[in-house]
Design an enzyme around this catalytic site. Structure first.
Site, PDB file in Angstrom:
ATOM      1  N   SER A  86       0.862  -1.177   0.000  1.00 28.81           N
ATOM      2  CA  SER A  86       0.000   0.000   0.000  1.00 28.81           C
ATOM      3  C   SER A  86       0.902   1.231   0.000  1.00 28.81           C
ATOM      4  CB  SER A  86      -0.887   0.013   1.257  1.00 28.81           C
ATOM      5  OG  SER A  86      -1.544   1.257   1.425  1.00 28.81           O
ATOM      6  N   TYR A 101      -2.071  -0.967  10.423  1.00 28.78           N
ATOM      7  CA  TYR A 101      -2.143  -1.243   8.987  1.00 28.78           C
ATOM      8  C   TYR A 101      -0.847  -0.828   8.304  1.00 28.78           C
ATOM      9  CZ  TYR A 101      -3.719  -1.071   4.130  1.00 28.78           C
ATOM     10  OH  TYR A 101      -3.835  -1.253   2.763  1.00 28.78           O
TER      11      TYR A 101
END
Length: 245
Positions: free
Chosen positions: A139, A152
């Site tokens: 990401s 995350y």
């Protein structure tokens, strides 16, 4: 397309979003795809759409046995495995002070251990054949720090560091296994569904609605990476909206 036609690609998180669209793009370009996710009905529907170029197994990346069964299915159906696209992931964002410990552990289980399970299942094949390609969805959060998404971010930074370290090990060991980390920005997938309702979630959803990209752009990035000649390693690709800072 070179290195795509007749290649056998395992895809985790294939029931929606990036995984589903990548399966479609690769199949259109001549690959055989082996689909993994927990939602069997969606996998069955996608496999039916793709026809003889697809196989599927309802499976969980949190289970090493499931990932080994996925590799076994690929070998039974198509004779080998050429590429792993470890794509499954979740993003139940929150501030650390909220102490949503179960969410933290779920992210570690899927975003970290899930990638490791898939790699552990496929590496014996790649090592024996001295050829293979591991593509992992990280990401843009794996390249920076983001308040409200600390865990995350941590899982996606792990992907980046682990995969690059493994790439260097493969060079030293002469196993010729290529690696690619994909860094998506705002992509319109079901990922936001894992975030609990909040004012922040509403703002993020509005941003994704206004400037987010469709999953096909990441599918095209995966296609580009694995279509390169064997002596080319596309180590990382960041893909985000031009309006995303």
């Amino acid at each position: 397309m070179k290195n795509i036609k007749d290649s056998v690609v395992l895809i985790t998180g294939a029931s929606s979003g990036i995984g589903r669209e990548t399966a479609r793009v690769l199949a259109r370009n001549g690959a055989r795809v082996v689909l993994s996710a927990r939602r069997e009905a969606r996998l069955k529907e996608l496999a039916a759409e793709l026809g003889e170029s697809a196989a599927y197994l309802a499976s969980d990346v949190c289970s090493l046995d499931d990932m080994r069964a996925l590799v076994a299915l690929a070998k039974e159906k198509f004779g080998r495995v050429d590429v792993l696209f470890a794509n499954a992931g979740i993003m139940p964002g929150s501030s650390m002070s909220e102490l949503k410990v179960s969410d933290w552990m779920a992210m570690v289980d899927i975003n970290v251990k899930g990638v490791l399970n898939a790699m552990a299942a496929v590496l014996p094949e790649f090592t024996a054949q001295k050829r293979g390609h591991i593509v992992v969805t990280s990401s843009m959060a794996g390249t920076r720090s983001v308040p409200g998404n600390a865990v995350y971010c941590g899982t996606k930074h792990f992907v980046r560091a682990m995969l690059d370290s493994f790439r260097m090990e493969s060079i030293q060991e002469g196993t010729h296994i290529r690696t690619t980390a994909i860094y998506p920005g705002a992509i319109r997938t079901e990922l936001l569904n894992t975030i609990a309702p909040s004012e922040t979630k509403t703002m993020v959803e509005e941003f994704y609605k206004n400037v987010g990209l469709e999953p096909e752009v990441i599918a095209d990035a995966v296609l580009y990476a694995i279509s390169q000649p064997d002596n080319v390693d596309v180590s990382g690709l960041g893909v985000r909206p031009s309006m995303e800072s």
